[in-house]
Design a protein around this motif. Sequence first.
Motif, PDB file in Angstrom:
ATOM      1  N   UNK A 142      30.655  -1.512  -7.447  1.00  0.00           N
ATOM      2  CA  UNK A 142      30.061  -0.622  -6.455  1.00  0.00           C
ATOM      3  C   UNK A 142      30.064   0.783  -7.049  1.00  0.00           C
ATOM      4  N   UNK A 143      30.686   1.739  -6.422  1.00  0.00           N
ATOM      5  CA  UNK A 143      30.636   3.114  -6.924  1.00  0.00           C
ATOM      6  C   UNK A 143      31.715   3.420  -7.951  1.00  0.00           C
ATOM      7  N   UNK A 144      32.830   2.676  -7.923  1.00  0.00           N
ATOM      8  CA  UNK A 144      33.892   2.881  -8.903  1.00  0.00           C
ATOM      9  C   UNK A 144      33.530   2.100 -10.160  1.00  0.00           C
ATOM     10  N   UNK A 145      33.187   2.825 -11.226  1.00  0.00           N
ATOM     11  CA  UNK A 145      32.712   2.197 -12.453  1.00  0.00           C
ATOM     12  C   UNK A 145      33.751   2.237 -13.576  1.00  0.00           C
ATOM     13  N   UNK A 146      35.007   2.544 -13.243  1.00  0.00           N
ATOM     14  CA  UNK A 146      36.026   2.691 -14.281  1.00  0.00           C
ATOM     15  C   UNK A 146      36.214   1.423 -15.100  1.00  0.00           C
ATOM     16  N   UNK A 147      36.113   0.277 -14.474  1.00  0.00           N
ATOM     17  CA  UNK A 147      36.261  -0.986 -15.201  1.00  0.00           C
ATOM     18  C   UNK A 147      34.905  -1.514 -15.676  1.00  0.00           C
ATOM     19  N   UNK A 148      33.868  -1.318 -14.892  1.00  0.00           N
ATOM     20  CA  UNK A 148      32.564  -1.904 -15.221  1.00  0.00           C
ATOM     21  C   UNK A 148      31.968  -1.332 -16.499  1.00  0.00           C
ATOM     22  N   UNK A 149      32.023  -0.021 -16.653  1.00  0.00           N
ATOM     23  CA  UNK A 149      31.381   0.587 -17.827  1.00  0.00           C
ATOM     24  C   UNK A 149      31.990   0.091 -19.136  1.00  0.00           C
ATOM     25  N   UNK A 150      33.313   0.150 -19.310  1.00  0.00           N
ATOM     26  CA  UNK A 150      33.860  -0.390 -20.562  1.00  0.00           C
ATOM     27  C   UNK A 150      33.680  -1.894 -20.693  1.00  0.00           C
ATOM     28  N   UNK A 151      33.679  -2.622 -19.583  1.00  0.00           N
ATOM     29  CA  UNK A 151      33.480  -4.070 -19.654  1.00  0.00           C
ATOM     30  C   UNK A 151      32.100  -4.403 -20.210  1.00  0.00           C
ATOM     31  N   UNK A 152      31.087  -3.703 -19.759  1.00  0.00           N
ATOM     32  CA  UNK A 152      29.736  -3.936 -20.267  1.00  0.00           C
ATOM     33  C   UNK A 152      29.693  -3.743 -21.781  1.00  0.00           C
ATOM     34  N   UNK A 153      30.324  -2.683 -22.260  1.00  0.00           N
ATOM     35  CA  UNK A 153      30.328  -2.412 -23.694  1.00  0.00           C
ATOM     36  C   UNK A 153      31.105  -3.476 -24.459  1.00  0.00           C
ATOM     37  N   UNK A 154      32.248  -3.888 -23.927  1.00  0.00           N
ATOM     38  CA  UNK A 154      33.078  -4.873 -24.614  1.00  0.00           C
ATOM     39  C   UNK A 154      32.392  -6.234 -24.697  1.00  0.00           C
ATOM     40  N   UNK A 155      31.746  -6.650 -23.624  1.00  0.00           N
ATOM     41  CA  UNK A 155      31.031  -7.930 -23.666  1.00  0.00           C
ATOM     42  C   UNK A 155      29.845  -7.858 -24.616  1.00  0.00           C
TER      43      UNK A 155
END
Length: 230
Positions: A142-155
């Motif tokens: 949702x609005x908290x992207x602290x985990x999503x942004x690095x996860x996208x890069x790592x995958x």
Amino acid sequence: MLLLCDHASNTVPEGVDLGVDARLLDLHIALDIGAGALTEALAGMLDAPAVIGTVSRLVIDLNRAPEQAGLVPLASDGHAIPGNVAADIPDRLTRFHAPYHAAIEAAIEAGQPVLIAAIHSFTPALEQGGPPRPWEIGILSNTDRRAAEPALALFADAGVIVGDNEPYSGRTLNATLDRHGEGRGIASLSIEVRNDLIDTSAGVAKWAAIIAPILTALRNGLAPEPPPAT
């Protein structure tokens, strides 16, 4: 970290009659195929606690708020669920929804996680038609992207075909993490795996081996720095 799996089960508890052919309970409309097994594999590999739903989303969707449309679905992917037309929704909330979310709250209090990861799966295409879904994994937030942004890069770095809020958006269907992640200020994300990749034990093992180190890296990047030695 804490792992969650809202849609692990296709169980229809005693006293609930959905009025559908039993074969529908093996389809994605009833559960996230492979997600429960993947969550259990990840919990073992990471030595992490997991809260796993034990009731079909056709009975009640544990990833929807009590007031949210579709909590007890009348239809799903073109299939009518006639037994839900006169469902006792307060009873289902009391019996199934509330205990699941209470278990999540208890796990958070006990473990104080810096990361909550919800494991889901999605179909290669909707049963009733629609474009193919090419992603191997979707990262929902949702609005908290602290985990999503690095996860996208790592995958992406791992060679995975990854989508950002695909095949649907965590900004609209994110009730569990909105409540227990963002609602508590805990970094969180949903990891959606295409279900044809994890519908066998070999597939579960393969994708658990890909996902586990990425979750470890995410957790370590979010963990507070230890105080300096004195």
